[in-house]
Design a protein around this motif. Structure first.
Motif, PDB file in Angstrom:
ATOM      1  N   ALA A 144       0.834  -1.212   0.000  1.00 50.08           N
ATOM      2  CA  ALA A 144       0.000   0.000   0.000  1.00 50.08           C
ATOM      3  C   ALA A 144       0.863   1.255   0.000  1.00 50.08           C
ATOM      4  N   GLY A 145       1.944   1.253   0.781  1.00 49.03           N
ATOM      5  CA  GLY A 145       2.824   2.422   0.814  1.00 49.03           C
ATOM      6  C   GLY A 145       3.464   2.694  -0.535  1.00 49.03           C
ATOM      7  N   LEU A 146       3.978   1.643  -1.177  1.00 47.90           N
ATOM      8  CA  LEU A 146       4.584   1.820  -2.501  1.00 47.90           C
ATOM      9  C   LEU A 146       3.552   2.289  -3.518  1.00 47.90           C
ATOM     10  N   PHE A 147       2.347   1.730  -3.441  1.00 53.78           N
ATOM     11  CA  PHE A 147       1.287   2.117  -4.384  1.00 53.78           C
ATOM     12  C   PHE A 147       0.942   3.596  -4.217  1.00 53.78           C
ATOM     13  N   GLU A 148       0.770   4.053  -2.978  1.00 45.89           N
ATOM     14  CA  GLU A 148       0.388   5.446  -2.749  1.00 45.89           C
ATOM     15  C   GLU A 148       1.482   6.407  -3.222  1.00 45.89           C
ATOM     16  N   VAL A 149       2.721   6.094  -2.908  1.00 43.60           N
ATOM     17  CA  VAL A 149       3.818   6.984  -3.295  1.00 43.60           C
ATOM     18  C   VAL A 149       3.966   7.018  -4.819  1.00 43.60           C
ATOM     19  N   LEU A 150       3.926   5.860  -5.460  1.00 44.45           N
ATOM     20  CA  LEU A 150       4.118   5.805  -6.909  1.00 44.45           C
ATOM     21  C   LEU A 150       2.973   6.477  -7.657  1.00 44.45           C
ATOM     22  N   THR A 151       1.728   6.128  -7.325  1.00 50.61           N
ATOM     23  CA  THR A 151       0.596   6.724  -8.040  1.00 50.61           C
ATOM     24  C   THR A 151       0.482   8.219  -7.747  1.00 50.61           C
ATOM     25  N   GLY A 152       0.818   8.619  -6.513  1.00 46.90           N
ATOM     26  CA  GLY A 152       0.799  10.050  -6.209  1.00 46.90           C
ATOM     27  C   GLY A 152       1.817  10.813  -7.028  1.00 46.90           C
ATOM     28  N   LEU A 153       3.013  10.247  -7.195  1.00 47.70           N
ATOM     29  CA  LEU A 153       4.047  10.894  -8.010  1.00 47.70           C
ATOM     30  C   LEU A 153       3.589  11.035  -9.460  1.00 47.70           C
ATOM     31  N   LEU A 154       3.007   9.972 -10.019  1.00 43.15           N
ATOM     32  CA  LEU A 154       2.559  10.028 -11.411  1.00 43.15           C
ATOM     33  C   LEU A 154       1.378  10.982 -11.576  1.00 43.15           C
ATOM     34  N   ASN A 155       0.545  11.116 -10.534  1.00 45.31           N
ATOM     35  CA  ASN A 155      -0.547  12.078 -10.603  1.00 45.31           C
ATOM     36  C   ASN A 155      -0.004  13.503 -10.631  1.00 45.31           C
ATOM     37  N   VAL A 156       1.040  13.778  -9.851  1.00 44.82           N
ATOM     38  CA  VAL A 156       1.660  15.103  -9.883  1.00 44.82           C
ATOM     39  C   VAL A 156       2.150  15.415 -11.294  1.00 44.82           C
ATOM     40  N   ALA A 157       2.672  14.401 -11.975  1.00 43.91           N
ATOM     41  CA  ALA A 157       3.149  14.576 -13.351  1.00 43.91           C
ATOM     42  C   ALA A 157       2.029  14.470 -14.386  1.00 43.91           C
ATOM     43  N   GLU A 158       0.791  14.195 -13.915  1.00 44.64           N
ATOM     44  CA  GLU A 158      -0.378  14.034 -14.791  1.00 44.64           C
ATOM     45  C   GLU A 158      -0.162  12.944 -15.845  1.00 44.64           C
ATOM     46  N   TRP A 159       0.389  11.837 -15.414  1.00 45.58           N
ATOM     47  CA  TRP A 159       0.570  10.672 -16.293  1.00 45.58           C
ATOM     48  C   TRP A 159      -0.157   9.504 -15.642  1.00 45.58           C
ATOM     49  N   TYR A 160      -1.113   8.922 -16.352  1.00 45.73           N
ATOM     50  CA  TYR A 160      -1.974   7.882 -15.794  1.00 45.73           C
ATOM     51  C   TYR A 160      -1.901   6.628 -16.667  1.00 45.73           C
TER      52      TYR A 160
END
Length: 406
Positions: A144-160
C-alpha cells in the motif's frame, strides 16, 4: 518359484531410490531460494525505528491532508453545505503539504525498507499462525505504501498509465495504508518503545556502539536528500521558493497570464466558435440570461485568491467579476441555496459542479471575467469562470455557460 529369494528391505529400483522426499527437497533447495544476505550494518532496530518515526509522520500528514482534499472535492450530501470557505488559503496549504510531504516520502520509504530488508526475508517465511498474520500485515503495508507513493508521483506529473480512476483508488488504498500502519505500530510497539530514544531501556551491544557514527551519517544523508527534494519541488506552491523549483512539473509563474493551466481550451473542446455568441443562462425562480457585455456592466468585485490544484501547484492572483450571490439573488434564490455550475466543456468529470451554501454566499466567490486586470485568456476560462476561496482547482469551473439555483 522355490528358487527365488523373498524381497526384503528397500527396493533396488534406481528411479525409486533417486527421488528425494519433499522435505528433503525443500531443505536442499532452501539456500538457493533464499534472497542474498545483507551483510551491511545498520539494519538494526534503532535505525529502523528512527526512519519509521519520520515515515510515519509523513504518512499521517499525507493521510489527513488527503482526507481534506477528498471531502472538498467529493463532499457527502450531509457535509456539502457546511464546508468552510475560509481561510481562503486553506486548500492551498493542505494540498501543498500533501504533495510536498508525499514527495519527501519517496526518499523515506526506500530508506526504511533498506533498514528492515533482512527481516522482510527471514527464513522460514512463516513460523506460526501469528507470525504468518504479522508477515501478511507487513506485506499489505509495504504494498500500500509503494502504491500510494508511486501513483501520487505520477498524478503530480499528470501521467496515468493504469486502467482505473486515480482519485477513488488512491483514496481507498490510503485507508488501507493507514490501517496497516496502525496495525504495524500496535504489533511492534514493544520494539518501538525500546528503541525510541538513546535513553530507551534496551541493552546496547558493542557493535551498536560502533555503529553510532555510521547511523548518524546515514540519517544525516537521508535528511539531506529529503531537504533537497523538498527545496526543489515546494516552490510550485510556496512561491518564495519558486526560483528553486527545479524538479516539480509545474512552475507557479509559467502559463497564460502568468498562471499555470492543467486543461487547455483545446483539450476541453471549447473553440472560438463555441464562445462567439456566448450568453450566461441563470436558472431559478426568476430565470434570466445575460450577454458578456451585460455581465460586464454589473457591479464588479475584486478579490485576491489562489488557484490551488490537486497536483500540488498553487499561485495567488487578482480576480474581478460578479459575486455569485448577487447573480443568485437576482434569480430569486432563497437564503441558504446552493448552486450547480455547468461548463461549455464537451466532456470531463468536472463539467458539472455543485457548490454548497457556504461557498455560494461568500462575497469572494465570483463569476470572474478578468485575471490580473486582463480579460480571461481562453485557457483560463474565457468568457467567465468560477473563482472561490478555499476550493480545489478542479472545482473552479472554467467556460461557465449556465448557473442553476438549487
Amino acid at each position: 518359484m522355490g528358487g527365488m529369494a523373498p524381497r526384503t528391505g528397500r527396493s533396488r529400483n534406481p528411479l525409486h531410490t533417486a527421488t528425494p522426499s519433499a522435505p528433503r527437497l525443500l531443505r536442499a533447495l532452501g539456500p538457493a531460494l533464499r534472497p542474498p544476505a545483507f551483510t551491511g550494518r545498520l539494519h538494526d532496530p534503532r535505525t529502523a525505528t528512527v526512519l519509521g518515526r519520520w515515515l510515519g509522520a509523513a504518512f499521517a500528514v499525507c493521510f489527513l491532508t488527503g482526507l481534506i482534499s477528498h471531502y472538498l472535492q467529493h463532499p457527502p450530501g450531509w457535509l456539502a453545505d457546511d464546508l468552510p470557505a475560509r481561510p481562503a488559503w486553506g486548500y492551498r496549504l493542505t494540498q501543498g503539504l500533501h504533495v510536498g510531504v508525499g514527495l519527501a516520502a519517496i526518499v523515506l520509504l526506500p530508506a526504511k525498507l533498506w533498514a528492515v530488508y533482512p527481516r522482510l526475508f527471514t527464513w522460514p517465511p512463516v513460523r506460526s499462525l501469528t507470525h504468518g498474520l504479522e508477515r501478511l500485515s507487513v506485506a499489505v503495508l509495504v504494498a500500500a505504501g509503494l502504491f500510494e507513493v508511486l501513483t501520487g508521483l505520477l498524478n503530480v506529473a499528470e501521467w496515468y498509465p493504469w486502467p482505473f480512476s486515480f482519485v477513488p483508488v488512491h483514496y481507498a488504498v490510503g485507508w488501507i495504508a493507514a490501517g496497516s500502519v496502525l496495525l504495524h505500530v500496535a504489533v511492534k510497539a514493544p520494539g518501538i518503545r525500546a528503541h525510541w530514544t538513546r535513553r530507551s531501556a534496551v541493552r546496547v551491544l558493542p557493535d551498536e556502539e560502533r555503529d553510532g557514527p555510521d547511523r548518524r551519517a546515514l540519517l544525516l544523508g537521508v535528511g539531506a536528500a529529503v531537504g533537497a527534494v523538498t527545496v526543489t519541488t515546494v516552490g510550485q506552491s510556496f512561491t518564495p521558493l519558486a526560483p528553486l523549483d527545479l524538479l516539480a512539473p509545474r512552475h507557479p509563474g509559467h502559463g497564460p497570464q502568468g498562471l499555470p493551466v492543467n486543461r487547455t481550451a483545446a483539450a476541453a473542446g471549447v473553440s472560438a466558435a463555441a464562445v462567439r455568441d456566448w450568453v450566461l443562462d441563470v436558472r431559478g425562480p426568476r430565470p434570466y440570461r445575460l450577454s458578456l457585455a451585460e455581465l460586464g456592466a454589473l457591479p464588479q468585485t475584486r478579490a485576491r485568491l489562489p488557484i490551488a490544484c490537486v497536483e500540488g501547484w498553487s499561485v495567488a492572483a487578482d480576480w474581478s467579476g460578479v459575486p455569485i450571490r448577487d447573480l443568485m439573488e437576482r434569480a430569486g434564490a432563497r437564503p441558504g441555496a446552493g448552486l450547480r455550475v455547468v461548463s461549455l466543456e464537451a466532456r470531463g468529470a468536472y463539467r458539472v459542479m455543485e457548490m454548497g451554501r457556504a461557498y455560494a454566499a461568500d462575497p469572494q466567490t465570483l463569476l470572474a471575467l478578468r485575471l490580473n486586470g486582463e480579460v480571461l485568456a481562453p485557457d483560463h476560462g474565457y468568457p467567465a469562470r468560477i473563482i472561490a476561496p478555499n476550493r480545489p482547482g478542479v472545482l473552479q469551473t472554467k467556460w461557465v455557460t449556465r448557473l442553476e439555483v438549487l
